[in-house]
Design a protein around this motif. Structure first.
Motif, PDB file in Angstrom:
ATOM      1  N   TRP A  88      30.677  36.249  69.654  1.00 40.11           N
ATOM      2  CA  TRP A  88      31.887  36.699  70.344  1.00 40.11           C
ATOM      3  C   TRP A  88      31.544  37.160  71.743  1.00 40.11           C
ATOM      4  O   TRP A  88      30.509  37.776  71.969  1.00 40.11           O
ATOM      5  CB  TRP A  88      32.605  37.801  69.533  1.00 40.11           C
ATOM      6  CG  TRP A  88      33.352  37.157  68.399  1.00 40.11           C
ATOM      7  CD1 TRP A  88      32.806  36.620  67.272  1.00 40.11           C
ATOM      8  CD2 TRP A  88      34.756  36.905  68.323  1.00 40.11           C
ATOM      9  NE1 TRP A  88      33.789  36.048  66.485  1.00 40.11           N
ATOM     10  CE2 TRP A  88      34.997  36.219  67.104  1.00 40.11           C
ATOM     11  CE3 TRP A  88      35.843  37.191  69.145  1.00 40.11           C
ATOM     12  CZ2 TRP A  88      36.281  35.814  66.716  1.00 40.11           C
ATOM     13  CZ3 TRP A  88      37.118  36.799  68.750  1.00 40.11           C
ATOM     14  CH2 TRP A  88      37.324  36.116  67.547  1.00 40.11           C
ATOM     15  N   ARG A  89      32.431  36.861  72.677  1.00 45.32           N
ATOM     16  CA  ARG A  89      32.153  37.045  74.106  1.00 45.32           C
ATOM     17  C   ARG A  89      33.066  38.070  74.772  1.00 45.32           C
ATOM     18  O   ARG A  89      33.133  38.138  75.998  1.00 45.32           O
ATOM     19  CB  ARG A  89      32.313  35.698  74.828  1.00 45.32           C
ATOM     20  CG  ARG A  89      31.455  34.571  74.253  1.00 45.32           C
ATOM     21  CD  ARG A  89      29.991  34.923  74.356  1.00 45.32           C
ATOM     22  NE  ARG A  89      29.127  33.886  73.825  1.00 45.32           N
ATOM     23  CZ  ARG A  89      28.028  34.155  73.108  1.00 45.32           C
ATOM     24  NH1 ARG A  89      27.694  35.404  72.817  1.00 45.32           N
ATOM     25  NH2 ARG A  89      27.259  33.172  72.686  1.00 45.32           N
ATOM     26  N   ASN A  90      33.816  38.814  73.987  1.00 41.43           N
ATOM     27  CA  ASN A  90      34.724  39.804  74.572  1.00 41.43           C
ATOM     28  C   ASN A  90      33.976  40.996  75.159  1.00 41.43           C
ATOM     29  O   ASN A  90      32.892  41.354  74.681  1.00 41.43           O
ATOM     30  CB  ASN A  90      35.703  40.308  73.515  1.00 41.43           C
ATOM     31  CG  ASN A  90      34.991  40.937  72.329  1.00 41.43           C
ATOM     32  OD1 ASN A  90      34.441  40.207  71.491  1.00 41.43           O
ATOM     33  ND2 ASN A  90      34.951  42.258  72.261  1.00 41.43           N
ATOM     34  N   ALA A  91      34.567  41.615  76.172  1.00 46.66           N
ATOM     35  CA  ALA A  91      34.057  42.887  76.690  1.00 46.66           C
ATOM     36  C   ALA A  91      34.188  43.937  75.582  1.00 46.66           C
ATOM     37  O   ALA A  91      35.130  43.906  74.789  1.00 46.66           O
ATOM     38  CB  ALA A  91      34.836  43.299  77.931  1.00 46.66           C
ATOM     39  N   LEU A  92      33.235  44.862  75.565  1.00 46.12           N
ATOM     40  CA  LEU A  92      33.165  45.840  74.469  1.00 46.12           C
ATOM     41  C   LEU A  92      34.409  46.715  74.371  1.00 46.12           C
ATOM     42  O   LEU A  92      34.790  47.161  73.288  1.00 46.12           O
ATOM     43  CB  LEU A  92      31.935  46.734  74.649  1.00 46.12           C
ATOM     44  CG  LEU A  92      30.589  45.998  74.609  1.00 46.12           C
ATOM     45  CD1 LEU A  92      29.453  46.968  74.968  1.00 46.12           C
ATOM     46  CD2 LEU A  92      30.350  45.378  73.241  1.00 46.12           C
ATOM     47  N   ILE A  93      35.065  46.964  75.502  1.00 45.20           N
ATOM     48  CA  ILE A  93      36.222  47.874  75.501  1.00 45.20           C
ATOM     49  C   ILE A  93      37.311  47.374  74.547  1.00 45.20           C
ATOM     50  O   ILE A  93      38.053  48.176  73.980  1.00 45.20           O
ATOM     51  CB  ILE A  93      36.776  48.052  76.943  1.00 45.20           C
ATOM     52  CG1 ILE A  93      37.760  49.228  77.004  1.00 45.20           C
ATOM     53  CG2 ILE A  93      37.397  46.764  77.473  1.00 45.20           C
ATOM     54  CD1 ILE A  93      38.167  49.606  78.433  1.00 45.20           C
ATOM     55  N   GLY A 230      26.992  44.097  77.601  1.00 45.93           N
ATOM     56  CA  GLY A 230      26.420  43.317  76.498  1.00 45.93           C
ATOM     57  C   GLY A 230      27.414  42.450  75.750  1.00 45.93           C
ATOM     58  O   GLY A 230      27.052  41.445  75.156  1.00 45.93           O
ATOM     59  N   GLY A 231      28.692  42.853  75.764  1.00 44.55           N
ATOM     60  CA  GLY A 231      29.689  42.108  74.991  1.00 44.55           C
ATOM     61  C   GLY A 231      29.779  40.648  75.398  1.00 44.55           C
ATOM     62  O   GLY A 231      29.918  39.762  74.549  1.00 44.55           O
ATOM     63  N   ARG A 232      29.684  40.401  76.701  1.00 42.99           N
ATOM     64  CA  ARG A 232      29.822  39.023  77.207  1.00 42.99           C
ATOM     65  C   ARG A 232      28.717  38.109  76.697  1.00 42.99           C
ATOM     66  O   ARG A 232      28.830  36.888  76.732  1.00 42.99           O
ATOM     67  CB  ARG A 232      29.795  39.016  78.737  1.00 42.99           C
ATOM     68  CG  ARG A 232      30.940  39.788  79.390  1.00 42.99           C
ATOM     69  CD  ARG A 232      32.264  39.117  79.143  1.00 42.99           C
ATOM     70  NE  ARG A 232      33.358  39.747  79.889  1.00 42.99           N
ATOM     71  CZ  ARG A 232      34.615  39.710  79.482  1.00 42.99           C
ATOM     72  NH1 ARG A 232      34.940  39.118  78.342  1.00 42.99           N
ATOM     73  NH2 ARG A 232      35.558  40.281  80.194  1.00 42.99           N
ATOM     74  N   THR A 237      29.341  46.319  69.459  1.00 44.56           N
ATOM     75  CA  THR A 237      29.310  47.547  68.658  1.00 44.56           C
ATOM     76  C   THR A 237      29.560  47.174  67.195  1.00 44.56           C
ATOM     77  O   THR A 237      30.012  46.075  66.893  1.00 44.56           O
ATOM     78  CB  THR A 237      30.413  48.528  69.102  1.00 44.56           C
ATOM     79  OG1 THR A 237      31.691  47.962  68.743  1.00 44.56           O
ATOM     80  CG2 THR A 237      30.375  48.759  70.609  1.00 44.56           C
ATOM     81  N   GLU A 238      29.294  48.120  66.323  1.00 44.49           N
ATOM     82  CA  GLU A 238      29.532  47.881  64.897  1.00 44.49           C
ATOM     83  C   GLU A 238      31.022  47.630  64.617  1.00 44.49           C
ATOM     84  O   GLU A 238      31.380  47.030  63.601  1.00 44.49           O
ATOM     85  CB  GLU A 238      29.072  49.094  64.086  1.00 44.49           C
ATOM     86  CG  GLU A 238      29.980  50.317  64.339  1.00 44.49           C
ATOM     87  CD  GLU A 238      29.408  51.616  63.817  1.00 44.49           C
ATOM     88  OE1 GLU A 238      28.306  51.986  64.244  1.00 44.49           O
ATOM     89  OE2 GLU A 238      30.085  52.272  62.987  1.00 44.49           O
ATOM     90  N   HIS A 239      31.870  48.117  65.534  1.00 45.99           N
ATOM     91  CA  HIS A 239      33.315  48.022  65.299  1.00 45.99           C
ATOM     92  C   HIS A 239      33.794  46.571  65.257  1.00 45.99           C
ATOM     93  O   HIS A 239      34.736  46.249  64.551  1.00 45.99           O
ATOM     94  CB  HIS A 239      34.077  48.789  66.381  1.00 45.99           C
ATOM     95  CG  HIS A 239      33.613  50.208  66.527  1.00 45.99           C
ATOM     96  ND1 HIS A 239      33.707  51.116  65.502  1.00 45.99           N
ATOM     97  CD2 HIS A 239      33.017  50.858  67.560  1.00 45.99           C
ATOM     98  CE1 HIS A 239      33.205  52.279  65.910  1.00 45.99           C
ATOM     99  NE2 HIS A 239      32.786  52.146  67.143  1.00 45.99           N
ATOM    100  N   LEU A 240      33.157  45.695  66.045  1.00 46.89           N
ATOM    101  CA  LEU A 240      33.592  44.299  66.033  1.00 46.89           C
ATOM    102  C   LEU A 240      33.354  43.677  64.656  1.00 46.89           C
ATOM    103  O   LEU A 240      34.194  42.928  64.157  1.00 46.89           O
ATOM    104  CB  LEU A 240      32.871  43.479  67.110  1.00 46.89           C
ATOM    105  CG  LEU A 240      33.341  42.007  67.154  1.00 46.89           C
ATOM    106  CD1 LEU A 240      34.804  41.910  67.576  1.00 46.89           C
ATOM    107  CD2 LEU A 240      32.471  41.157  68.085  1.00 46.89           C
TER     108      LEU A 240
END
Lengths: 259, 259
Positions: A88-93, A230-232, A237-240
């Motif tokens: 997954w490539r989403n921003a962490l926010i 890092g999200g990109r 995070t564990e939340h994803l």
């Protein structure tokens, strides 16, 4: 995971595919989080507003996945439901849990203000598919910005309790704002050919828009500091993982949903 | 609770108020259940479809609460967020947990087919407000019926597993179908003055519509038998309490949401 931290779990993840996935994943994950408010919002009118915003975002994700999938030979559902977190490539926010209403509204404002600038710039993309998506998305995100800004002002300039919650939310979210303007080598190739807007150059306009709303909301802009990243590249995070477990359950139990 | 089983926890619960509340509560509770699929549906396209259906239903609830509140002096949010379970007037079928996708689709078909007939008949109501609501709601529920019927056929006439799940869902839901056509003394007064359609008389058309879909879905209509009842008078399953706890949390923490 390679030693560079880059993960390519999506077939043929070219810079263009990556660009579509990053925006699609942003929209789908934030759409999912926003939809979690349906049936839990503080007012019936707000339930409908948030559900509509979630619909816009999930709709944006669909057309972006369709563009990526046209290149990789995957369907939108394969891209949405069959990738594990590192792909997954989403921003962490986007993936942070909703927490309280103030947190969700502050996030919606921060993200939508950035997305709105991105889509507005992307209407001039040399990629016809992206330009067309941007033209529709920009109208939607412009509304999301207005809605979130109105609420943030109401919360910030409300009771002592709502002000404190809004300020806490901003402070907690701020370290995740940097990722919204990151540009890496994959983006650069597309920026140079006029396909992608340069997200880094959108920052001053975002700062101005956010500062204006914070002033009206009597909220304090957090100090610049260390920024999350890092999200990109697939470091989440564990939340994803928890969110995907819920979102992907049906497709994984019934692959292809051919029932 | 009085010895008759009737509960009047809503101020001024006249027959007309009760009629609006019963339909509003039906729409809001089923809208809530339907919205729970957002982010969990088997296909992205289906996420959007179910989210749109949930929006229609929550929107119907809002205008119905507004009509009831205009009589009782309450706001739509007071009616939606500040009543305890015994004051809710929805049919029990609305509050049952989603279970699997087949269950949710079968319920959506059974309820929407009844609602569609009700709203179509209510367009001729002598109450101008109800007639106007019905004209819009009927268009929406007609689509809900089509959507749910298409899925039920796909499930019933699909794999052995999907057929079994669809049949199990129908069998489990059937005892809750009787309540959709109940008419009590409060309704009767309004039926006689042309305000409300006679729900009991809608049953043959509902039977025909359901039988047609079940035939296409290769599903067996469950035998008639003992029917559940009580929701219209406030006697609910434990599931409604859990649903309300989630839905009403924000309003009860922040009464009036004046932040």
């Amino acid at each position: 995971m390679t030693s560079s931290g880059a993960v390519a779990l999506v077939a043929h993840e070219t810079p263009l595919v990556l660009a579509f996935l990053r925006r699609a994943d942003d929209a789908l994950i934030l759409g999912h989080r926003t939809s979690e408010w349906t049936g839990r919002a503080p007012l019936l009118e707000e339930e409908l507003a948030l559900a509509n915003i979630a619909l816009d975002l999930i709709g944006q994700a669909r057309v972006l996945y369709a563009e990526a999938g046209a290149i990789t030979g995957q369907t939108e559902d394969q891209l949405a439901y069959l990738r594990d977190a590192p792909a997954w490539r989403n921003a962490l926010i986007m993936e942070l849990p909703n927490d309280d209403f103030a947190f969700s509204i502050a996030r919606l404002l921060m993200v939508s203000a950035a997305s709105d600038l991105f889509w507005r710039a992307a209407t001039a993309s040399t990629h016809a598919g992206l330009a067309a998506i941007a033209a529709k998305a920009e109208k939607e995100t412009a509304y999301h910005v207005r809605h979130a800004a109105e609420w943030l002002v109401r919360l910030g300039d409300g009771t002592a309790e709502s002000h404190r919650r809004a300020q806490d939310a901003l402070d907690a979210l701020w370290p995740y704002s940097g990722e919204l303007f990151e540009v890496d080598a994959a983006d650069r190739a597309l920026i140079d050919t006029g396909v992608l807007p340069d997200a880094g150059r959108l920052r001053p306009a975002w700062d101005a828009a956010i500062n204006d709303t914070l002033a009206r909301a009597t909220l304090t802009r957090p100090s610049p500091g260390w920024m999350q990243s890092g999200g990109r590249l697939g470091r989440h995070t564990e939340h994803l993982g928890h969110l995907l477990a819920e979102m992907q359950f049906m497709q994984r139990v019934y692959p292809g949903a051919t029932w």
